[in-house]
Design a protein around this motif. Structure first.
Motif, PDB file in Angstrom:
ATOM      1  N   ARG A 242      31.809 105.233  29.932  1.00  0.00           N
ATOM      2  CA  ARG A 242      30.621 104.862  30.692  1.00  0.00           C
ATOM      3  C   ARG A 242      30.997 103.886  31.798  1.00  0.00           C
ATOM      4  N   VAL A 243      30.319 103.976  32.933  1.00  0.00           N
ATOM      5  CA  VAL A 243      30.577 103.077  34.052  1.00  0.00           C
ATOM      6  C   VAL A 243      29.268 102.423  34.465  1.00  0.00           C
ATOM      7  N   LEU A 244      29.187 101.125  34.278  1.00  0.00           N
ATOM      8  CA  LEU A 244      28.027 100.348  34.691  1.00  0.00           C
ATOM      9  C   LEU A 244      28.430  99.486  35.880  1.00  0.00           C
ATOM     10  N   GLY A 245      27.447  98.890  36.547  1.00  0.00           N
ATOM     11  CA  GLY A 245      27.787  98.114  37.731  1.00  0.00           C
ATOM     12  C   GLY A 245      26.868  96.935  37.958  1.00  0.00           C
ATOM     13  N   THR A 246      27.258  96.101  38.907  1.00  0.00           N
ATOM     14  CA  THR A 246      26.470  94.944  39.282  1.00  0.00           C
ATOM     15  C   THR A 246      25.945  95.110  40.700  1.00  0.00           C
ATOM     16  N   THR A 247      24.841  94.445  40.990  1.00  0.00           N
ATOM     17  CA  THR A 247      24.393  94.360  42.376  1.00  0.00           C
ATOM     18  C   THR A 247      25.285  93.375  43.124  1.00  0.00           C
ATOM     19  N   LEU A 248      25.249  93.447  44.462  1.00  0.00           N
ATOM     20  CA  LEU A 248      26.065  92.562  45.298  1.00  0.00           C
ATOM     21  C   LEU A 248      25.395  91.202  45.398  1.00  0.00           C
ATOM     22  N   THR A 249      26.158  90.154  45.197  1.00  0.00           N
ATOM     23  CA  THR A 249      25.617  88.801  45.122  1.00  0.00           C
ATOM     24  C   THR A 249      25.248  88.238  46.497  1.00  0.00           C
ATOM     25  N   PRO A 250      24.368  87.241  46.530  1.00  0.00           N
ATOM     26  CA  PRO A 250      23.983  86.608  47.801  1.00  0.00           C
ATOM     27  C   PRO A 250      25.168  85.931  48.471  1.00  0.00           C
ATOM     28  N   CYS A 251      25.151  85.910  49.782  1.00  0.00           N
ATOM     29  CA  CYS A 251      26.236  85.268  50.537  1.00  0.00           C
ATOM     30  C   CYS A 251      25.711  84.420  51.686  1.00  0.00           C
ATOM     31  N   GLY A 252      24.384  84.183  51.751  1.00  0.00           N
ATOM     32  CA  GLY A 252      23.813  83.386  52.831  1.00  0.00           C
ATOM     33  C   GLY A 252      24.443  82.005  52.897  1.00  0.00           C
ATOM     34  N   GLY A 253      24.758  81.569  54.123  1.00  0.00           N
ATOM     35  CA  GLY A 253      25.446  80.303  54.326  1.00  0.00           C
ATOM     36  C   GLY A 253      26.869  80.505  54.786  1.00  0.00           C
ATOM     37  N   LEU A 254      27.429  81.694  54.539  1.00  0.00           N
ATOM     38  CA  LEU A 254      28.755  82.029  55.047  1.00  0.00           C
ATOM     39  C   LEU A 254      28.641  82.567  56.469  1.00  0.00           C
ATOM     40  N   ARG A 255      29.576  82.204  57.327  1.00  0.00           N
ATOM     41  CA  ARG A 255      29.562  82.694  58.707  1.00  0.00           C
ATOM     42  C   ARG A 255      29.684  84.215  58.744  1.00  0.00           C
ATOM     43  N   ALA A 256      30.484  84.770  57.809  1.00  0.00           N
ATOM     44  CA  ALA A 256      30.689  86.222  57.792  1.00  0.00           C
ATOM     45  C   ALA A 256      29.485  86.972  57.266  1.00  0.00           C
ATOM     46  N   CYS A 257      28.540  86.272  56.652  1.00  0.00           N
ATOM     47  CA  CYS A 257      27.360  86.929  56.071  1.00  0.00           C
ATOM     48  C   CYS A 257      26.287  87.066  57.154  1.00  0.00           C
ATOM     49  N   THR A 258      26.514  87.996  58.067  1.00  0.00           N
ATOM     50  CA  THR A 258      25.639  88.194  59.215  1.00  0.00           C
ATOM     51  C   THR A 258      24.376  88.968  58.816  1.00  0.00           C
ATOM     52  N   ALA A 259      23.468  89.092  59.760  1.00  0.00           N
ATOM     53  CA  ALA A 259      22.249  89.863  59.520  1.00  0.00           C
ATOM     54  C   ALA A 259      22.591  91.313  59.188  1.00  0.00           C
ATOM     55  N   GLN A 260      23.612  91.851  59.821  1.00  0.00           N
ATOM     56  CA  GLN A 260      24.023  93.226  59.540  1.00  0.00           C
ATOM     57  C   GLN A 260      24.565  93.352  58.117  1.00  0.00           C
TER      58      GLN A 260
END
Length: 430
Positions: free
Chosen positions: A346-364
């Motif tokens: 079986r393969v389960l997964g996680t959602t992608l975590t928040p990254c707000g506050g990082l310069r690389a975490c742009t609106a896109q």
């Protein structure tokens, strides 16, 4: 003695026998959502691919025992790269933390990234609590000294050894040649020039290191190892960056602790938890270590006793600029699920975590992250979901980590954040 001296016909016979005897159970899909936890890992069947014999193998295939012969991984370190400048004769004492106990043990020594043979001269295993009393020599096909070919690995002979659960062990290796390593172990191991692997006195090791070298796996066999292992394929959030070094406070440690506590209140065998996290690792990009698909066989499906894989990858693809397509990321995730199903895992997964506050975490980046998370929550990607995004995000600013859960860099959780993730996985559902 070369690790490739076992006759080819013997490996072929073992593949045929295991293929006949091992039934592959392809589990059905599970609904998404943290509230539902990880649905019934016990329903997953054992993988049917046979491994090679002990002491022999290629890093491209599964480890010996991955096909269901009673061996289960209790600790794992995903190989990342060749250590720059490695090769001088020295002894490395890797300090590893177990998640499951057993009455027999074996280790895997890797030369995955080596361009020359690795001269493994001697290796020992001992508990950190009583090294003088417990230290034992490990052999490979009956020999203490072997040569591990470039790109290959060697699995030690089974050793009668009482491996405690939730304990530190010393795996000491005296070797000369290329070093395949995991540079960020988030703990303290030891090294010293020359041959000192049989020294029981910790004072013999003057040098300290924050890396694991040579050794990639510790497997156990025994009455408690029957149910197998959960393998987490992830990046630095699985590796535990941001947690207290040396304290074993990764979210995988929390999960393992909860499963052990459950075992104490029931009669069923526990599940081990193997951490295959690599800092900076990507789902589709090989920014740090091989990409998720490239290492999925070795670091996940090939682990001894694997029953379920949890995938925690994708955020680095966005932050590094290597991928901007939600469709591409989702296709990569679904491909891992298909490959897992082909092995009865079986393969389960996680959602992608928040990254707000990082310069690389742009609106896109944020737009793609939200699109990917919505698809994962919708149930059309993984068989079950650990919603890390909802667990860790700030209630009044969902693009950012909640302050108590932020280690300070706006990306990696704190000890409290990792505990929140581990606590959100209901061990009763396992």
């Amino acid at each position: 003695m070369s690790t490739r001296t076992r006759p080819a016909w013997l490996a072929a016979v073992r593949v045929l026998v295991v293929a006949v005897l091992c039934a592959v159970v392809v589990p059905s899909g599970a609904a998404a959502g943290v509230a539902r936890g990880l649905d019934s890992l016990a329903s997953a069947g054992a993988g049917a691919d046979a491994g090679l014999g002990a002491g022999q193998g290629s890093e491209a295939g599964p480890d010996p025992g991955a096909g269901g012969d009673g061996w289960v991984g209790t600790w794992y370190s995903a190989p990342v790269e060749a250590e720059p400048g490695g090769g001088a004769a020295r002894t490395v004492r890797n300090v590893v933390h177990t998640t499951m106990g057993g009455s027999r043990a074996r280790i895997t020594v890797s030369n995955l990234f080596g361009t020359a043979p690795l001269d493994l001269r001697h290796a020992t295993l001992a508990t950190a609590a009583a090294p003088a009393r417990t230290m034992r020599t490990l052999t490979f096909h009956g020999r203490a000294r072997i040569s591990v070919p470039p790109g290959g690995q060697a699995v030690s002979d089974p050793l009668t050894f009482e491996v405690p659960a939730a304990a530190d062990l010393y795996i000491s290796v005296y070797a000369v040649g290329p070093v395949t390593w995991h540079p960020q172990a988030l703990g303290t191991s030891y090294e010293v020039p020359g041959e000192t692997d049989r020294a029981a006195d910790p004072g013999a090791f003057a040098g300290t290191t924050g890396a694991w070298r040579y050794v990639t796996a510790l497997d156990v066999q025994g009455p408690e190892s029957a149910r197998g292992s959960v393998v987490v394929l992830g990046d630095s959030i699985t590796e535990g960056v941001g947690s207290t070094p040396g304290a074993d406070r990764r979210w995988t440690d929390v999960l393992a602790e909860r499963l052990r506590n459950l075992r104490q209140r029931s009669t069923g065998a526990p599940l081990a938890v193997l951490n295959a996290g690599i800092g900076g690792n990507g789902l589709l990009t090989g920014r740090s270590g091989p990409s998720g698909p490239d290492r999925f066989q070795r670091d996940a499906l090939g682990r001894a006793g694997v029953r379920t894989v949890i995938v925690e990858l994708g955020i680095n693809d966005l932050l590094s600029g290597g991928e901007r397509s939600a469709d591409a990321l989702l296709a990569g995730m679904r491909d891992l699920v298909r490959r897992g199903h082909a092995r009865g895992v079986r393969v389960l997964g996680t959602t992608l975590t928040p990254c707000g506050g990082l310069r690389a975490c742009t609106a896109q980046v944020e737009a793609v992250r939200e699109t990917v998370n919505a698809a994962i929550r919708g149930g059309g990607v993984y068989e079950g979901v650990i919603d890390m995004d909802r667990i860790l995000r700030a209630p009044d600013s969902p693009r950012e980590l909640s302050p108590p859960y932020d280690s300070g860099d706006h990306l990696h959780p704190s000890d409290a954040g990792y505990r929140a993730v581990g606590a959100a996985i209901d061990p009763g559902a396992l």
